[in-house]
Design an enzyme around this catalytic site. Structure first.
Site, PDB file in Angstrom:
ATOM      1  CD  GLU A 106      -9.167   3.648   7.598  1.00  0.00           C
ATOM      2  OE1 GLU A 106      -9.098   4.854   7.257  1.00  0.00           O
ATOM      3  OE2 GLU A 106      -8.402   3.139   8.427  1.00  0.00           O
ATOM      4  CD  GLN A 115      -2.716  -1.000   2.631  1.00  0.00           C
ATOM      5  OE1 GLN A 115      -2.735  -2.014   3.308  1.00  0.00           O
ATOM      6  NE2 GLN A 115      -3.322   0.116   3.037  1.00  0.00           N
ATOM      7  NE  ARG A 128      -7.074   7.372  12.072  1.00  0.00           N
ATOM      8  CZ  ARG A 128      -7.798   8.278  11.399  1.00  0.00           C
ATOM      9  NH1 ARG A 128      -9.114   8.308  11.508  1.00  0.00           N
ATOM     10  NH2 ARG A 128      -7.212   9.142  10.593  1.00  0.00           N
TER      11      ARG A 128
HETATM   12  N1  MTE Z   1     -11.512  -2.472   0.261  1.00  0.00           N
HETATM   13  C1  MTE Z   1     -10.994  -3.546  -0.370  1.00  0.00           C
HETATM   14  N2  MTE Z   1     -11.755  -4.202  -1.273  1.00  0.00           N
HETATM   15  N3  MTE Z   1      -9.721  -3.967  -0.116  1.00  0.00           N
HETATM   16  C2  MTE Z   1      -8.929  -3.338   0.818  1.00  0.00           C
HETATM   17  O1  MTE Z   1      -7.785  -3.729   1.038  1.00  0.00           O
HETATM   18  N4  MTE Z   1      -8.751  -1.504   2.457  1.00  0.00           N
HETATM   19  C3  MTE Z   1      -9.476  -0.606   3.358  1.00  0.00           C
HETATM   20  C4  MTE Z   1     -10.527   0.180   2.577  1.00  0.00           C
HETATM   21  N5  MTE Z   1     -11.323  -0.700   1.770  1.00  0.00           N
HETATM   22  C5  MTE Z   1      -9.467  -2.206   1.512  1.00  0.00           C
HETATM   23  C6  MTE Z   1     -10.783  -1.795   1.172  1.00  0.00           C
HETATM   24  C7  MTE Z   1      -8.615   0.333   4.050  1.00  0.00           C
HETATM   25  S1  MTE Z   1      -7.835  -0.166   5.454  1.00  0.00           S
HETATM   26  C8  MTE Z   1      -8.439   1.613   3.611  1.00  0.00           C
HETATM   27  S2  MTE Z   1      -7.504   2.723   4.467  1.00  0.00           S
HETATM   28  C9  MTE Z   1      -9.074   2.087   2.372  1.00  0.00           C
HETATM   29  O2  MTE Z   1      -9.843   1.071   1.721  1.00  0.00           O
HETATM   30  C10 MTE Z   1      -7.983   2.586   1.424  1.00  0.00           C
HETATM   31  O3  MTE Z   1      -8.475   2.986   0.213  1.00  0.00           O
HETATM   32  P1  MTE Z   1      -9.124   4.421  -0.055  1.00  0.00           P
HETATM   33  O4  MTE Z   1      -8.348   5.418   0.730  1.00  0.00           O
HETATM   34  O5  MTE Z   1      -8.985   4.603  -1.510  1.00  0.00           O
HETATM   35  O6  MTE Z   1     -10.543   4.314   0.412  1.00  0.00           O
HETATM   36  N1  HPA Z   2      -4.429   6.227   9.219  1.00  0.00           N
HETATM   37  C1  HPA Z   2      -3.924   5.229   8.472  1.00  0.00           C
HETATM   38  N2  HPA Z   2      -2.654   5.066   8.242  1.00  0.00           N
HETATM   39  C2  HPA Z   2      -1.803   5.938   8.793  1.00  0.00           C
HETATM   40  C3  HPA Z   2      -2.256   6.993   9.578  1.00  0.00           C
HETATM   41  C4  HPA Z   2      -3.641   7.153   9.805  1.00  0.00           C
HETATM   42  O1  HPA Z   2      -4.119   8.070  10.497  1.00  0.00           O
HETATM   43  N3  HPA Z   2      -1.175   7.683   9.981  1.00  0.00           N
HETATM   44  C5  HPA Z   2      -0.116   7.037   9.456  1.00  0.00           C
HETATM   45  N4  HPA Z   2      -0.476   5.995   8.735  1.00  0.00           N
HETATM   46 MO1  MOS Z   3      -6.167   1.583   6.110  1.00  0.00          MO
HETATM   47  S1  MOS Z   3      -5.915   0.740   7.966  1.00  0.00           S
HETATM   48  O1  MOS Z   3      -5.699   3.156   6.739  1.00  0.00           O
HETATM   49  O2  MOS Z   3      -4.784   0.980   5.317  1.00  0.00           O
END
Ligand code: MTE
Ligand code: HPA
Ligand code: MOS
Length: 786
Positions: free
Chosen positions: A730, A212, A325
């Site tokens: 999330e 990521q 957080r």
């Molecule tokens: N959805 C899918 N299908 N797969 C993933 O790994 N990760 C989650 C969420 N949804 C995830 C997911 C997490 S932990 C985060 S932080 C966000 O997607 C990251 O993507 P975004 O910032 O584009 O929403």
């Molecule tokens: N969220 C997710 N990932 C992170 C953050 C946060 O607030 N800070 C550093 N990595």
């Molecule tokens: Mo999501 S736990 O912020 O990769």
């Protein structure tokens, strides 16, 4: 060759794909098996396969490691330990503490001791068996509360406070006090951690990594092998899920593969098998929440004191920010006039726990929801009423315990709306009647409606930036690149929608290409749900630059006013003239207009003074409410989730189909955390649940029978985000708290007036035990009354 854009081909102006339920760009490739993951990339002959030797004891002195037989095993080309690392030996992402291989003493069972590279994975695994490692047993610490009391912390404790919580608790009419154990969670991404490292002709490295955070992998690889950053490129097309588990912890396998690739000059692939992945990598932090919640007889909360003890495992990793957080979400949706929230980062001899969807937020939120539930039970009130009566508003009670003002807070309306739509009140009464009817035998019903407020932004300010790179080619087709990672969440399709909208072109004209550190540099991890928010703005910025250049060209070329130029429905309108987009691009190209631009975005307005624990750490908040109903058999502890209703706020959705998928998926993943997924370590610190046979993620059968998800209508974002959308990745995870509260509700009638002794996960075993405890309490109370 298919011509993408011809004059008049897409005449329907206003056909923007933004806000449309467009299918995920990878969906067809994924279901047909064409979608490529790191493990699917064809490798050239001579590629080596890496397998890790993992520690079998925790906190043990490594007396000797004899790898002679391993080296002599058929097919083996290289064996590496920490001594073979030429550059940095510690790959801690923020603070040190993560040696690439064990350093003298083991930190946990499953820590990497060495790596074996052979011509095949099978050969490497066979070689592994002949390693001789001698340990001198240590004394592993597993209990985070004990570690905290002994001062064994990976980072210093931190406090957020407002008012005088202890004085307010003294004066409160009612005080509920409790402790909640909150379990961790294995990420269980379908694709395990993987990297293919390919040495280049000039001694540089190209890596395909399932990360990521490609920029961090680039930096750590460079430091480990001793190259400047411009000699290392990391490329990521997609992940088979990340969920936070690949924010920092994709780096170790990548660095190991890079190390061996540099030593041998051969491509090196590592792809952990499920068991190694589960043993080696960290998980969601288990937490212990200790609280004292003060209120009046009507259930109006006056004060909260909370200790949040995060089990960080053996190193800091991201735990500082994760425990922060949790603390930021210890209010959830409730106004706490007096609050003192302390966060502790306990060391234990387990894998270093890491980011996981919600990033500590779910743990903080569960703790306050447990406290609110306890309060409602004590006062024998419907928990919905207690929740409703303590919500923030946007008037007087609008500041969080860390001083952020809520500009928007639709939660009261959302709770009322959902309650009406799903008939919460009738069903709450029906559950009471059902539970009072002895004819129903051991069955009990419970229902709960709970809210979520989740802060959007990285709490580390510098991470709130993103970049993009957009090219227009001479046939009018467009390539978009940005710093975000596609992990299934639909980021790429959203970015294509943003670009298509900017030029008013059909989606088919846009291609989003694999994320690469040599295209967009110095990127933040795709995390904190900010991927679409930040990269969307960066893509938009690049498109705006290109549109600006093309407008200026049109104005001078055709002598028209800028206001008479527009990009509409695949055409460029210049005064009285109309050109197809491709035709116009050709003209711009011949006039030597640059058709490639970078875009950049930094999130405005956010600031946070950690020393004073005050500020605006979040650009805005996302909200959701959910209602769950369960039926429990108190004699076996088994239960069934009968009905779930969700109302979620995604602002003005960029793509409702994707957003619904995120909400449903997030809910079910949260459900797994709170019900079926249980991590068990034995006294020797060995993880006993290291296979799908012993670790239970939710299956299709665990999905609620009736499952309705709706997006909040007429939703908006007060913050200036891309098309006023809201982050969705999330927040929905925490909607599953309603299912956990519903289980508590099902048990509440067994011993009215008592807190429900049910922690998380509420496995059938835990539910059965809680029911037994409550029944014993009821018998005792009856005896006392006689
Ligand atoms: N959805 C899918 N299908 N797969 C993933 O790994 N990760 C989650 C969420 N949804 C995830 C997911 C997490 S932990 C985060 S932080 C966000 O997607 C990251 O993507 P975004 O910032 O584009 O929403
Ligand atoms: N969220 C997710 N990932 C992170 C953050 C946060 O607030 N800070 C550093 N990595
Ligand atoms: Mo999501 S736990 O912020 O990769």
């Amino acid at each position: 060759m298919r011509k993408l854009i011809e004059p008049g081909m897409y005449p329907s102006a206003g056909s923007s794909p933004v806000g449309k339920a467009v299918t995920h760009d990878s969906a067809a490739m994924q279901v047909s098996g064409q979608a490529q993951y790191v493990d699917d990339i064809p490798t050239v002959p001579g590629t080596l396969h890496l397998v890790l030797g993992l520690a079998e004891q925790a906190d043990a002195e490594i007396v000797s490691v004899d790898l002679t037989a391993v080296r002599q095993s058929p097919g083996v080309f290289d064996v590496v330990t920490l001594n073979d690392v030429p550059g940095h030996k510690d790959i801690g992402p923020v603070f040190p503490g993560d040696p690439l291989f064990a350093d003298g003493r083991t930190l946990y069972v499953g820590q990497a001791l060495f790596a074996v590279a052979a011509t095949s994975e099978a050969a490497a695994r066979r070689a592994l068996a002949s390693a001789r490692v001698e340990y001198r047993a240590g004394n592993p610490v597993l209990d985070p509360v004990q570690a905290w009391r002994q001062g064994r912390l990976v980072r210093p404790s931190h406090v957020m406070q407002r008012g005088d919580a202890s004085a307010a608790l003294e004066q409160a009419e009612v005080v509920v006090q409790g402790q909640l154990d909150i379990g961790g969670q294995e990420h269980f991404y379908l694709e395990t951690q993987a990297t293919l490292a390919i040495p280049q002709e000039d001694g540089s490295l190209h890596l395909y990594s399932s990360t990521q955070h490609p920029s961090e992998v680039q930096k750590l690889v460079a430091e480990v092998v001793g190259l400047p950053l411009n000699q290392v490129a990391v490329e990521v097309r997609r992940l088979g899920g990340g969920f936070g588990g690949k924010e920092t912890q994709a780096a170790a396998p990548a660095c190991m593969a890079a190390l061996v690739a540099m030593r041998t000059g051969r491509p090196v692939k590592i792809r952990l098998n499920r068991r190694d992945d589960m043993r080696l990598t960290g998980k969601r932090h288990p937490f212990v929440g200790q609280f004292r919640l003060g209120a009046d007889q009507s259930g109006r909360i006056s004060a909260l004191e909370m200790e949040l003890i995060g089990n960080c495992g053996c190193s800091p990793d991201l735990s500082d920010a994760i425990v922060d957080r949790a603390m930021f979400h210890a209010d959830n949706c409730y106004y706490l006039a007096h609050a003192r929230v302390s966060g502790h980062r306990a060391f234990t001899h387990t894998a270093s726990n890491t980011a996981y969807r919600g990033f500590g937020g779910p743990q903080g939120m569960l703790a306050i929801e447990a406290a609110v539930d306890d309060l409602a039970r004590r006062l024998q009130l419907d928990p919905y009423i207690v929740r409703m009566n303590n919500l923030y508003d946007t008037d007087q009670r609008n500041r969080t315990h860390y001083g952020q003002e809520l500009e928007q807070f639709p939660v009261a309306e959302m709770m009322a709306k959902l309650a009406e739509d799903c008939q919460y009140h009738q069903r709450y009464q029906a559950a009471r009647a059902f539970n009072a009817d002895v004819g129903n035998g051991p069955l009990r019903r419970g229902i709960a409606l709970t809210p979520v407020k989740f802060g959007i932004s990285f709490t580390a300010q510098h991470l709130n930036q993103a970049g993009a790179l957009v090219h227009i080619y001479t046939d009018g087709s467009i390539q978009v690149n940005h710093g975000g990672i596609e992990m299934g969440q639909g980021l790429y399709i959203k970015m294509a929608q943003v670009a298509a909208d900017a030029f008013d072109l059909p989606l088919e004209c846009i291609r989003v290409t694999a994320t690469r550190t040599d295209k967009v540099p110095n990127t933040s991890p795709t995390a904190a749900s900010s991927g679409a928010d930040m990269n969307g703005m960066a893509v938009h910025d690049a498109c705006t630059t290109l549109l600006g250049r093309m407008r200026a060209f049109a104005a001078s070329e055709f002598g028209v006013d800028a206001s008479a130029i527009s990009f509409e429905g695949g055409q460029v309108i210049v005064g009285q003239q109309r050109f197809g987009f491709a035709e116009f691009v050709q003209k711009a190209y011949f006039a030597r207009i640059s058709l490639s631009a970078t875009g950049y975005y930094r999130t405005p307005l956010i600031h946070y003074d950690r020393a004073r624990a005050e500020g605006r750490p979040f650009f805005y908040f996302a909200h959701g409410v959910s209602c769950s109903e369960v039926e429990v058999d108190i004699e076996t502890g088994e239960y069934r989730l009968c009905q779930v209703d969700i109302l979620h706020d995604v602002g003005r959705s960029l793509n409702p189909a994707i957003d619904l998928g995120q909400i449903e998926g997030g809910f079910v993943q949260g459900l797994g955390w709170l019900t079926t997924e249980e991590l068990v370590w034995d006294e020797q610190a060995r993880l006993r649940t290291d296979m799908p046979a012993t670790y239970k993620i939710p299956t299709i059968g665990d999905i609620p029978v009736a499952f309705t998800t709706r997006l909040l209508e007429r939703a908006d974002n007060p913050a200036n985000t891309i098309h006023r959308s809201k982050a969705v990745g999330e927040p929905p995870f925490m909607l599953a708290i309603s299912a956990w509260c519903a289980l508590r509700d099902a048990l509440a009638d067994l011993a009215p007036g008592n807190a429900i002794p049910l922690s998380a996960p509420a496995t059938p075993e835990a539910v059965w035990k809680a029911a037994r405890t409550l029944q014993a309490m009821a018998v005792q109370a009856q005896g006392a009354a006689k």
